[in-house]
Each structure stands twice: as C-alpha cells, then as structure tokens.
Design an enzyme around this catalytic site. Structure first.
Site: not given
Length: 452
Positions: A19, A117
C-alpha cells in the site's frame, strides 16, 4: 492554483502489503509540483525504511515520520490471520494523531489537508478535528472499490448465510460489474468470516468513503467507463490519476541477477515471467505443479521466488529447465522487455497495471482481496488474460493456459487488446488527458491555500 508557504499535508499510510509505495509515488509527484507545500509522511519504521531506501529520489519537501507498529514489547505472535494488521490498526488512530502533533510542532505549520489510505476510515474524524479536507487513496482498481462501496446492497441481494450453489451468479445490478461473479468478490463481503476485524474494517470503509472530500486511485477513466460514471455519482470527487507508471515513468532499478541481460538473448514474446508479489507464495504442491508445467512446456522463463521456497521445487528442476529462478527481479523492466510473452501472477493491482503497461497477457492465480475481481476483469471484460482453471495451479491447467497465450490465435488477440488498452491509458496521461486533468484537480485540492 494559489499556494501558501505554510501549507502542510499529513499523509497517513497503511504500512502492510504494497500500500505505502504507490501512495509515496503520487505524493512525490504532488510535492514536485508544489515545492512550497510540506508533506509529512507517516508510516511504520519498517515500511518507511523499505520504500524510502529505493533508487527513487524523494523531493526535499517530503519528510518521513515513524509511527509505532502496535506490537507490544515481548509479544509472541500466535499465527492468527492478519494478526500484525489488527495490532497496528487498534492503536493507529491515536498513534497517527500523536505523530501529526510532532510534525506540526517541528515544522511550525498546522495541517492544511489530510491524505490517507482508504483503509483508514477513521481519517474522517481526524480531518474533522483539524478542520481540513480528507482525501482518500484507494490502492487498487475501481472494481474492488465498487465491491466495498456496495457491500450492503450485495448482502441485501445475496444474504450473509452462505452462498453455496450461487457462486457463479453475477453482480449485474451494479454498473460495470455484470461480468463479476460472487466467487470473485473479496472476502468479508459475503464470503469468509464477515465478523473478523479486517472484514468489519473494510465494511466501515465502504460506508464512510462517500463522505471523503475526494477519492483518488492509480487508474484511468477509460479503463472502466461505466464504473467511473457510477462512482462519480457516489463520491464528492472521484479522481483517476494514473497509471502512475505511464504518467511519471520510474527510473530503472538494479538488476543484480542479470534478468534483463538474459532476456536480451531470448526471442520476442516467448518468455514466461512468474511472480506472486511480496506477500503471498503458492502452497508447495502448486509450486511443484507450476515447475512441472514450465519444464514440460519447454518455455524459457524467469521465476521470482524467495530462497526459502526453492526447497519445494522438484529435484533437478533448476538444472533441467530452460530458465532462471531468482530471489528478486526488476519487475517493471522485465514486463517492459519485448521477450516476455506472458506473466503468471497473483493478480494484485500494481502487478496488473505493470503488465498492462508492458503489453503482456496474464495468467491469474488469485489468492485474496482484489485478486478475484481483477482476474475477472482481465479475462472477461478486457480480454487480456485468463484465470487458471479452478483457481489453482495444476500442471495441465498451466500448460493449457501457456499454449493458449503463447501459441494460439487467442493469445495474439489478447496482445492486440492490450495495445488498445495501453493506447487509451497513454492518452489519459497526455497533456489533455483525463488523468492529467484529474491530477491537476487533486493538486489544487491537496495543496491549495483555500483551506489552509
């Protein structure tokens, strides 16, 4: 765009899986475009050390801050699925708040925007507390994003009491997902343990994301036109700003095992590249089946496989086979090489985008998360690859897939389809392309003085 010298963007990264690296890539691009804006990048020490130590130079206005990984001192892992993620997420809200306070104190700049995120659904509350916009980054593609945004509707349609016998029913009631089957969905929607920490986290994320100031992702509108139209109606701003690899091509990375030199000696579109990413490894019996398939097919190959997994390969395989097994390969450069004809992959979004950019058809062996929906898009919508038979690696299944892509007309058609997809993506990142326009919107939103 009007900028203030003291604009300060807090960037909250999810430090597991893959990520953090794509989020850093877009932050570097934003920082280069807005040199007076400070970007404080928050991740665990291990994650930051990994992504900031690559050959990609980071602009001077990006500063990394370490947050605790949530693992108590002396803690013994019991082997529970996603145990490290659960430990991190339980303390992430307070740890990230504390780290932001440190960055504000050190810089003398109040936070003017929060980029996070998408897994961090609690970023909404942190943004409210600071009176700033919340801009969310979805690290995968539009199809998996829709899966989470529509979780409640999918559960209403199919129930949560089990789907035995209904696995191949499609999601034709969601725009752009008529080819997607229930079996393809990420676990936690109607499959698997819906009450696990991770499932509840993703469910909450899907519910809260429409409240974000904007949601952006590493894709382009042209790749998913129907879903783009639908998600634009679901979010305040929905910004496709990729593919990053085409918008800002990364520099070449070292090739310590000579993969590219070896590829230079191979014929065009003949080589099989095999990699299942940095998170998953197929079980030993599937590694054996894959090795037997590439040996029996007599195809040249590069296999990126961790050293600890080599013990599972058949005896004498490395000596007999027509290829090389390496602990790491420069994947972007390998996929961009003209000798590579097919990519056997787990189907993560970053790998998929790199394969598209290289014009390489794919064979998917999905494991979890977005792998299933990505595979369905690749096989049935874009028609640029296949999912392995029955979803697992078998000798005969792999041999048939290799023959289909490397030797049959269908493989040739896949490569033609890929050229069309790449052409659309190139236009999107061009001077007047949709991704370029969306990046300018993102830049204005993140670095503008209007909310500083």
């Amino acid at each position: 765009m009007s900028q203030l010298v003291d604009t300060h963007v807090a960037v909250l990264t999810f430090p597991h899986g893959t990520h953090a690296a794509p989020l850093l890539a877009i932050i570097d691009r934003l920082a280069s475009a807005s040199p007076k804006t400070l970007f404080s990048f928050f991740g665990t020490a291990q994650s930051n050390n990994s992504i900031f130590s690559t050959s990609q130079p980071t602009p001077p206005n990006v500063k990394a801050y370490s947050v605790d990984d949530g693992v108590p001192e002396g803690y013994v892992f019991v082997g529970k699925p996603q145990e490290d993620i659960e430990l991190f997420m339980e303390v992430a809200p307070q740890n990230l708040r504390k780290a932001m306070e440190v960055a504000v104190e050190e810089s003398g700049r109040k936070v003017s925007c929060l980029v996070a995120d998408a897994f961090f659904w609690f970023a909404k509350q942190i943004a409210v507390e600071n009176g700033v916009p919340w801009v969310s980054f979805w690290t995968a593609g539009a199809c998996s994003l829709s899966s989470h945004v529509y979780t409640d509707l999918i559960r209403e349609k199919f129930g949560v009491g089990g789907i035995v016998g209904r696995e191949d029913e499609t999601l034709n009631f969601i725009p752009g997902m008529s080819k997607v089957r229930i079996r393809d969905l990420p676990e936690g929607i109607v499959l698997g343990n819906l009450e696990s920490f991770f499932s509840r986290m993703l469910h909450r994320m899907g519910q809260v994301l429409p409240e974000a100031t904007a949601v952006f992702l590493n894709s382009c509108e042209e790749l998913d036109p129907d879903r783009t139209t639908d998600l634009k109606s679901k979010f305040k701003q929905y910004l496709n700003v990729g593919p990053f690899i085409l918008a800002t091509p990364p520099p070449s990375v070292p090739d310590p095992y000579g993969c590219l030199t070896w590829l230079d000696k191979q014929k065009p579109t003949t080589v099989v590249y095999i990699s299942f990413g940095s998170v998953v490894t197929p079980p030993p019996n599937e590694l054996v089946a894959l090795a037997e398939a590439v040996e029996a097919s007599q195809v040249p190959f590069i296999w990126s496989l961790r050293d600890k997994s080599r013990v599972h390969l058949p005896n004498g395989f490395l000596e007999r086979a027509n290829g090389m097994v390496v602990p790491w390969a420069p994947q972007r450069d390998v996929l961009a090489h003209g000798a590579v004809g097919v990519f056997i992959t787990h189907g993560g979004w970053n790998s998929l985008v790199e394969s598209i950019a290289g014009g390489v058809p794919m064979i998917f062996r999905p494991f979890f998360g977005d792998h299933g929906v990505n595979g369905r898009m690749v096989e049935d919508v874009w028609e640029i690859g296949v999912i392995v038979e029955s979803g697992v690696l078998t000798k005969n299944g792999i041999m048939r897939s290799l023959d289909l892509i490397l030797a049959q007309e269908k493989g040739k058609k896949m490569r033609e389809n890929l050229k069309e997809v790449v052409a659309l993506a190139q236009i999107s990142v061009g001077a007047n392309g949709s991704s370029t326009k969306n990046f300018k919107k993102l830049l204005d939103l993140v670095c503008s003085q209007n909310h500083a």
